[in-house]
Design a protein around this motif. Structure first.
Motif, mmCIF file in Angstrom:
data_model
loop_
_atom_site.group_PDB
_atom_site.id
_atom_site.type_symbol
_atom_site.label_atom_id
_atom_site.label_comp_id
_atom_site.label_asym_id
_atom_site.label_seq_id
_atom_site.Cartn_x
_atom_site.Cartn_y
_atom_site.Cartn_z
ATOM 1 N N ALA A 1 0.826 -1.208 0.000
ATOM 2 C CA ALA A 1 0.000 0.000 0.000
ATOM 3 C C ALA A 1 0.860 1.257 0.000
ATOM 4 N N LEU A 2 1.961 1.242 0.749
ATOM 5 C CA LEU A 2 2.870 2.391 0.762
ATOM 6 C C LEU A 2 3.587 2.536 -0.579
ATOM 7 N N SER B 1 7.021 8.102 9.630
ATOM 8 C CA SER B 1 5.754 8.392 10.299
ATOM 9 C C SER B 1 5.455 9.873 10.160
ATOM 10 N N CYS B 2 4.212 10.186 9.820
ATOM 11 C CA CYS B 2 3.784 11.569 9.659
ATOM 12 C C CYS B 2 2.564 11.813 10.549
ATOM 13 N N ALA B 3 2.155 13.061 10.650
ATOM 14 C CA ALA B 3 1.032 13.400 11.527
ATOM 15 C C ALA B 3 -0.247 12.699 11.105
ATOM 16 N N THR B 4 -0.418 12.496 9.807
ATOM 17 C CA THR B 4 -1.674 11.919 9.311
ATOM 18 C C THR B 4 -1.530 10.503 8.779
ATOM 19 N N GLY B 5 -0.332 9.916 8.878
ATOM 20 C CA GLY B 5 -0.166 8.559 8.368
ATOM 21 C C GLY B 5 1.296 8.174 8.243
ATOM 22 N N TYR B 6 1.607 7.475 7.168
ATOM 23 C CA TYR B 6 2.955 6.957 6.955
ATOM 24 C C TYR B 6 3.349 7.181 5.499
ATOM 25 N N ARG B 7 4.658 7.223 5.267
ATOM 26 C CA ARG B 7 5.143 7.528 3.924
ATOM 27 C C ARG B 7 6.387 6.720 3.620
ATOM 28 N N LEU B 8 6.444 6.205 2.400
ATOM 29 C CA LEU B 8 7.664 5.574 1.904
ATOM 30 C C LEU B 8 8.544 6.689 1.348
ATOM 31 N N ALA C 1 -2.728 7.596 4.677
ATOM 32 C CA ALA C 1 -3.425 7.642 5.952
ATOM 33 C C ALA C 1 -3.546 6.243 6.546
ATOM 34 N N ALA C 2 -3.571 6.183 7.862
ATOM 35 C CA ALA C 2 -3.701 4.892 8.541
ATOM 36 C C ALA C 2 -4.990 4.196 8.132
ATOM 37 N N ASP C 3 -6.048 4.954 7.933
ATOM 38 C CA ASP C 3 -7.321 4.355 7.508
ATOM 39 C C ASP C 3 -7.183 3.661 6.161
#
Length: 292
Positions: free
Chosen positions: A46-47, A100-107, A56-58
């Motif tokens: 997904a990333l 890790s970011c405020a609203t989710g995660y990023r590659l 976003a985590a969702d």
């Protein structure tokens, strides 16, 4: 194996290369890395599909668990990210590869490369070259992009939330195949492209555009009867499978082949007109005639 121009020649880190155009594949430097766990592999895919963007985590929840997330799902996402980072770090990747970011995660796009990103960039550049009339260079780039395809995309992942991505990538692959066939026809390589087009229509029997390219290639190779046989075959397949007739472009092409329309005659020199361009030109042979 997917490779790109990223290198770690300064010795600071080993680049992470991720392949989604086939079974999920991860390499750190030149080493193949096994990412354990159904959850971690789904999160990584997904990333990777949105590399460089915050996911976003969702979205990760939907990708991995779809509509049946467990009560502890947010904790499981955090654990999955931690385990994914640990696997990559132990293989020599930098800790910042997954952020890790405020609203989710990023590659991290500066540290990680994904084959689909390179694939799309090559196709975009190929279309720019085509617009400038550099067809040979465009074909070379499309071939280079297609060499990255190990498909079907994400074939080893069973996550329901990733199926739409797999379908989309498969569609992009078919479009690229047809695009290269069209370029080859414009370059006058009619006979050379016929075997590949036969294979493509066998794999994608409902794709009228591929049948049209095959019919044109056959006709320009002096095989009028074979071209019409392809039309009758796809017409029967569409009727039996979907209960429909071929579309207007395919029927117009079949009529033009039957009438030996001069618009389809290959030029003796220079590039050939595309199928759409040829059929858009006026023709006395088709005026007043019925489509097949």
């Amino acid at each position: 194996m997917f490779t790109d121009d990223t290198d770690d020649t300064d010795g600071r880190y080993r680049p992470v290369r991720i392949g989604v155009l086939g079974p999920l594949e991860v390499r750190v430097g030149s080493d193949l890395v096994t990412v354990p766990g159904h959850r971690q592999r789904g999160i990584l895919a997904a990333l990777a599909l949105q590399s460089g963007r915050v996911v976003a985590a969702d979205h990760l929840v939907k990708a991995v668990w779809y509509d049946k997330p467990p009560r502890t799902v947010m904790g499981q996402v955090q654990t999955g990210i931690w385990m994914l980072r640990t696997t990559l770090i132990e293989a020599g990747a930098p800790a910042e590869a997954v952020q890790s970011c405020a609203t989710g995660y990023r590659l991290n796009g500066e540290l990680c490369s994904v084959d689909v990103t390179s694939y799309r960039a090559k196709l975009t550049e190929a279309r720019a070259l085509q617009r400038r009339g550099q067809l040979d260079e465009a074909v070379r780039l499309v071939r280079s992009a297609q060499a990255l395809w190990r498909g079907p995309a994400l074939v080893d992942l069973t996550h329901q939330g990733l199926r739409s991505w797999s379908t989309r990538l498969e569609e992009e692959h078919v479009v690229a195949l047809k695009y290269r066939a069209s370029l080859e026809l414009q370059l006058g390589r009619h006979e050379e492209v016929i075997p590949e087009l036969f294979e493509l229509v066998d794999n994608y029997p409902l794709r009228e555009g591929l049948h049209a390219d095959l019919m044109l290639a056959l006709y320009r190779s002096g095989r009028q009867a074979d071209a019409l046989e392809v039309f009758h075959g796809v017409r029967q397949t569409l009727a039996e499978e979907l209960g429909i007739d071929p579309g207007p472009e395919l029927r117009t092409l079949a009529q033009a082949i039957l009438c030996q329309d001069s618009r389809l005659t290959p030029n003796l020199t220079g590039s050939q007109p595309s199928l759409h361009t040829a059929l858009s030109a006026p023709s006395a042979a088709l005026s007043g005639g019925d489509l097949l």
